[in-house]
Design a protein around this motif. Structure first.
Motif, PDB file in Angstrom:
ATOM      1  N   HIS A 167       0.817  -1.214   0.000  1.00  0.00           N
ATOM      2  CA  HIS A 167       0.000   0.000   0.000  1.00  0.00           C
ATOM      3  C   HIS A 167       0.850   1.262   0.000  1.00  0.00           C
ATOM      4  N   VAL A 168       2.060   1.189   0.514  1.00  0.00           N
ATOM      5  CA  VAL A 168       3.052   2.268   0.422  1.00  0.00           C
ATOM      6  C   VAL A 168       4.420   1.604   0.241  1.00  0.00           C
ATOM      7  N   PRO A 169       5.346   2.251  -0.463  1.00  0.00           N
ATOM      8  CA  PRO A 169       6.619   1.600  -0.793  1.00  0.00           C
ATOM      9  C   PRO A 169       7.451   1.161   0.408  1.00  0.00           C
ATOM     10  N   HIS A 170       7.360   1.878   1.528  1.00  0.00           N
ATOM     11  CA  HIS A 170       8.233   1.545   2.658  1.00  0.00           C
ATOM     12  C   HIS A 170       7.645   0.483   3.577  1.00  0.00           C
ATOM     13  N   GLU A 171       6.483  -0.067   3.232  1.00  0.00           N
ATOM     14  CA  GLU A 171       5.909  -1.149   4.035  1.00  0.00           C
ATOM     15  C   GLU A 171       5.785  -2.399   3.176  1.00  0.00           C
ATOM     16  N   MET A 213      -1.163  -9.086   2.417  1.00  0.00           N
ATOM     17  CA  MET A 213      -1.538  -7.673   2.359  1.00  0.00           C
ATOM     18  C   MET A 213      -0.817  -6.939   3.470  1.00  0.00           C
ATOM     19  N   MET A 214       0.028  -5.974   3.091  1.00  0.00           N
ATOM     20  CA  MET A 214       0.879  -5.293   4.054  1.00  0.00           C
ATOM     21  C   MET A 214       0.218  -4.030   4.600  1.00  0.00           C
ATOM     22  N   GLY A 215       1.014  -3.247   5.335  1.00  0.00           N
ATOM     23  CA  GLY A 215       0.478  -2.104   6.052  1.00  0.00           C
ATOM     24  C   GLY A 215       0.423  -0.825   5.242  1.00  0.00           C
ATOM     25  N   GLY A 216       0.039   0.244   5.918  1.00  0.00           N
ATOM     26  CA  GLY A 216      -0.052   1.559   5.301  1.00  0.00           C
ATOM     27  C   GLY A 216      -0.650   2.547   6.281  1.00  0.00           C
ATOM     28  N   GLY A 257      12.313  -5.212  11.885  1.00  0.00           N
ATOM     29  CA  GLY A 257      13.306  -5.285  12.940  1.00  0.00           C
ATOM     30  C   GLY A 257      14.712  -5.351  12.388  1.00  0.00           C
ATOM     31  N   GLU A 258      14.805  -5.636  11.075  1.00  0.00           N
ATOM     32  CA  GLU A 258      16.100  -5.710  10.408  1.00  0.00           C
ATOM     33  C   GLU A 258      16.098  -4.978   9.070  1.00  0.00           C
ATOM     34  N   ASP A 259      14.973  -4.440   8.676  1.00  0.00           N
ATOM     35  CA  ASP A 259      14.813  -3.835   7.358  1.00  0.00           C
ATOM     36  C   ASP A 259      15.206  -2.362   7.401  1.00  0.00           C
ATOM     37  N   PRO A 260      16.093  -1.908   6.504  1.00  0.00           N
ATOM     38  CA  PRO A 260      16.515  -0.502   6.513  1.00  0.00           C
ATOM     39  C   PRO A 260      15.389   0.473   6.203  1.00  0.00           C
ATOM     40  N   ARG A 261      14.270  -0.015   5.682  1.00  0.00           N
ATOM     41  CA  ARG A 261      13.148   0.872   5.409  1.00  0.00           C
ATOM     42  C   ARG A 261      12.537   1.435   6.695  1.00  0.00           C
TER      43      ARG A 261
END
Length: 230
Positions: A9-13, A52-55, A177-181
């Motif tokens: 839903h947004v690139p960083h999630e 389905m991820m967040g936003g 927890g490990e993702d640079p985003r």
């Protein structure tokens, strides 16, 4: 190979730490963003697995995000067919809404790392029992009809639920927890941090302290859930 479709839903999630157990379970992972012109015609029933991820948006913000009601209709068809589906944060709220539950603004911003109380220890949620995981939301939902509540937090009672073996909805972000985003989360959510009483430095320190353990536990959770799909 089995197919897995990530709806972003947004690139960083993105799927972040959940990618490893999904690929290890034999899925070929594809992704589509809701801003993609092809999303409106994307068949959400066909993939073997949908994630389905967040936003930052609310399920009820139809006028601002006209793709939401379209996605809900197609998601409802997938859930009616009992196709394996994982919803994370906003994705979990979309699942709740597609099942007929109310989604609405909560009374507080839940942001930061803290554990959830697991109600059923014979489920994949047992892996995150006592583990501080990331929360970042202000909306909540009623438990959908026929759903089993799996976990709660001290802020919101509905943190995870399932319906049968093929549907899992997680309000918390065990994938992060490990993702640079995560840097983008901090940059784009200063108001959320302030409302929850955190500073960027404090949330970064918590991420560095708790993130690896949270991701490891959550990967085990997802792996177990995938192994039990019908």
């Amino acid at each position: 190979m089995k197919s897995a479709l990530i709806i972003r839903h947004v690139p960083h999630e993105g799927v972040a730490g959940y990618r490893d157990p999904i690929e290890a379970a034999g899925y070929q992972v594809d992704r589509i963003d809701v801003c993609d012109p092809d999303f409106s015609s994307c068949d959400l029933v066909r993939p073997d697995l949908v994630i389905m991820m967040g936003g930052p948006m609310g399920v009820y913000e139809h006028h601002t995000h006209p793709w939401i009601p379209c996605q809900l209709r197609r998601l409802a068809r997938r859930l009616e067919a009992d196709r394996p589906t994982l919803g994370v944060c906003f994705g979990a709220q979309m699942v709740a809404a597609a099942l007929g539950a109310r989604v609405y603004p909560g009374g507080a911003k839940e942001v930061g790392f803290h554990p959830v109380k697991v109600h059923a220890r014979d489920t994949p949620l047992r892996h995150v029992e006592g583990v501080p995981v990331l929360h970042w939301h202000g909306d909540t939902f009623d438990l959908p009809p026929g759903a089993e509540l799996l976990a709660s937090s001290h802020v919101y009672p509905h943190q995870a639920f399932r319906r049968g073996r093929n549907l899992l909805a997680l309000q918390f972000h065990g994938e992060m927890g490990e993702d640079p985003r995560f840097d983008a989360w901090i940059e784009q959510g200063p108001d959320d941090l302030a409302a929850a009483g955190h500073t960027p430095c404090a949330i970064r320190a918590a991420h560095d302290e708790h993130g690896p353990r949270a991701v490891a536990a959550s990967r085990a959770m997802i792996a177990e859930w995938l192994s039990g799909l019908d």
